[in-house]
Design a protein around this motif. Sequence first.
Motif, PDB file in Angstrom:
ATOM      1  N   ASN A  10       0.753  -1.144  -0.036  1.00  0.00           N
ATOM      2  CA  ASN A  10      -0.015   0.029  -0.065  1.00  0.00           C
ATOM      3  C   ASN A  10       0.761   1.112   0.024  1.00  0.00           C
ATOM      4  O   ASN A  10       0.473   2.235  -0.714  1.00  0.00           O
ATOM      5  CB  ASN A  10      -0.946   0.058   1.196  1.00  0.00           C
ATOM      6  CG  ASN A  10      -2.230  -0.896   0.883  1.00  0.00           C
ATOM      7  OD1 ASN A  10      -2.296  -1.353  -0.045  1.00  0.00           O
ATOM      8  ND2 ASN A  10      -2.690  -1.276   2.059  1.00  0.00           N
ATOM      9  N   ASN A  11       1.847   1.500   0.632  1.00  0.00           N
ATOM     10  CA  ASN A  11       2.850   2.379   0.877  1.00  0.00           C
ATOM     11  C   ASN A  11       3.465   2.652  -0.651  1.00  0.00           C
ATOM     12  O   ASN A  11       3.572   3.784  -1.150  1.00  0.00           O
ATOM     13  CB  ASN A  11       4.168   2.233   1.957  1.00  0.00           C
ATOM     14  CG  ASN A  11       3.411   2.490   3.236  1.00  0.00           C
ATOM     15  OD1 ASN A  11       2.308   3.114   3.456  1.00  0.00           O
ATOM     16  ND2 ASN A  11       4.312   1.754   4.058  1.00  0.00           N
ATOM     17  N   ILE A  12       3.736   1.533  -1.278  1.00  0.00           N
ATOM     18  CA  ILE A  12       4.746   1.631  -2.502  1.00  0.00           C
ATOM     19  C   ILE A  12       3.415   2.264  -3.608  1.00  0.00           C
ATOM     20  O   ILE A  12       3.684   2.810  -4.613  1.00  0.00           O
ATOM     21  CB  ILE A  12       5.116   0.569  -3.094  1.00  0.00           C
ATOM     22  CG1 ILE A  12       6.231  -0.070  -2.087  1.00  0.00           C
ATOM     23  CG2 ILE A  12       5.544   0.224  -4.549  1.00  0.00           C
ATOM     24  CD1 ILE A  12       6.928  -1.225  -2.418  1.00  0.00           C
ATOM     25  N   TYR A  13       1.968   1.716  -3.429  1.00  0.00           N
ATOM     26  CA  TYR A  13       1.027   2.124  -4.433  1.00  0.00           C
ATOM     27  C   TYR A  13       0.791   3.618  -3.929  1.00  0.00           C
ATOM     28  O   TYR A  13       0.543   4.345  -4.941  1.00  0.00           O
ATOM     29  CB  TYR A  13      -0.095   1.304  -4.146  1.00  0.00           C
ATOM     30  CG  TYR A  13      -0.432   0.299  -5.349  1.00  0.00           C
ATOM     31  CD1 TYR A  13      -0.942   0.721  -6.335  1.00  0.00           C
ATOM     32  CD2 TYR A  13      -0.132  -0.992  -4.952  1.00  0.00           C
ATOM     33  CE1 TYR A  13      -1.215  -0.123  -7.383  1.00  0.00           C
ATOM     34  CE2 TYR A  13      -0.338  -1.850  -5.812  1.00  0.00           C
ATOM     35  CZ  TYR A  13      -1.071  -1.629  -6.944  1.00  0.00           C
ATOM     36  OH  TYR A  13      -1.413  -2.369  -8.176  1.00  0.00           O
ATOM     37  N   ASP A  14       1.015   4.192  -2.864  1.00  0.00           N
ATOM     38  CA  ASP A  14       0.654   5.714  -2.610  1.00  0.00           C
ATOM     39  C   ASP A  14       1.807   6.416  -3.099  1.00  0.00           C
ATOM     40  O   ASP A  14       1.578   7.530  -3.910  1.00  0.00           O
ATOM     41  CB  ASP A  14       0.640   5.915  -1.057  1.00  0.00           C
ATOM     42  CG  ASP A  14      -0.301   5.319  -0.317  1.00  0.00           C
ATOM     43  OD1 ASP A  14      -1.394   5.071  -1.034  1.00  0.00           O
ATOM     44  OD2 ASP A  14      -0.567   5.227   1.097  1.00  0.00           O
TER      45      ASP A  14
END
Length: 161
Positions: free
Chosen positions: A118-122
């Motif tokens: 999720n952090n990488i997607y952000d």
Amino acid sequence: MDNNTKRSVELLQKCEAMTLLCTRATHYWSIVKTAFQIPLILTSSVMCILNSFGTVETSMKIPNVVVNGISVILISYQSNLKVAEKVELFKQLSNSFLGLAHQIEGMDIEELDKNTVNNIYDKYDTLVMSCLFEEIPKRYKLEVIKLFEGKALPLQLNGGS
């Protein structure tokens, strides 16, 4: 393949597609930048030559005005199109997407928990939001779509826009 691994593979493909797209956009806007700079260099050279031939100030007044006018028009177009800014933006985006792709490639499967993905997607979403898709020629978008056929593509390239 678990859900996090699948999501990270899709994100990697999207990052690779965006890296290629932004690289091509950088190349395009670099050509446009050069297309404006060459005439500006030529008009400056012509001004220098014209001014060195004039013995009476008034004899070179009209050619000076014409050459200066051409220079001003070229500079105005270049400024209004924000060519230099677009070159730098797409270059920076290309490097950022590439860095994100390398980050994903460098992760172990054990590291791929939901929070990490999720952090990488952000990070990816932030980069995509700063991309000026409308400033990328359609032919480059179509080339990337064709090259990444069957792979995950950014929403802006999947035919929805």
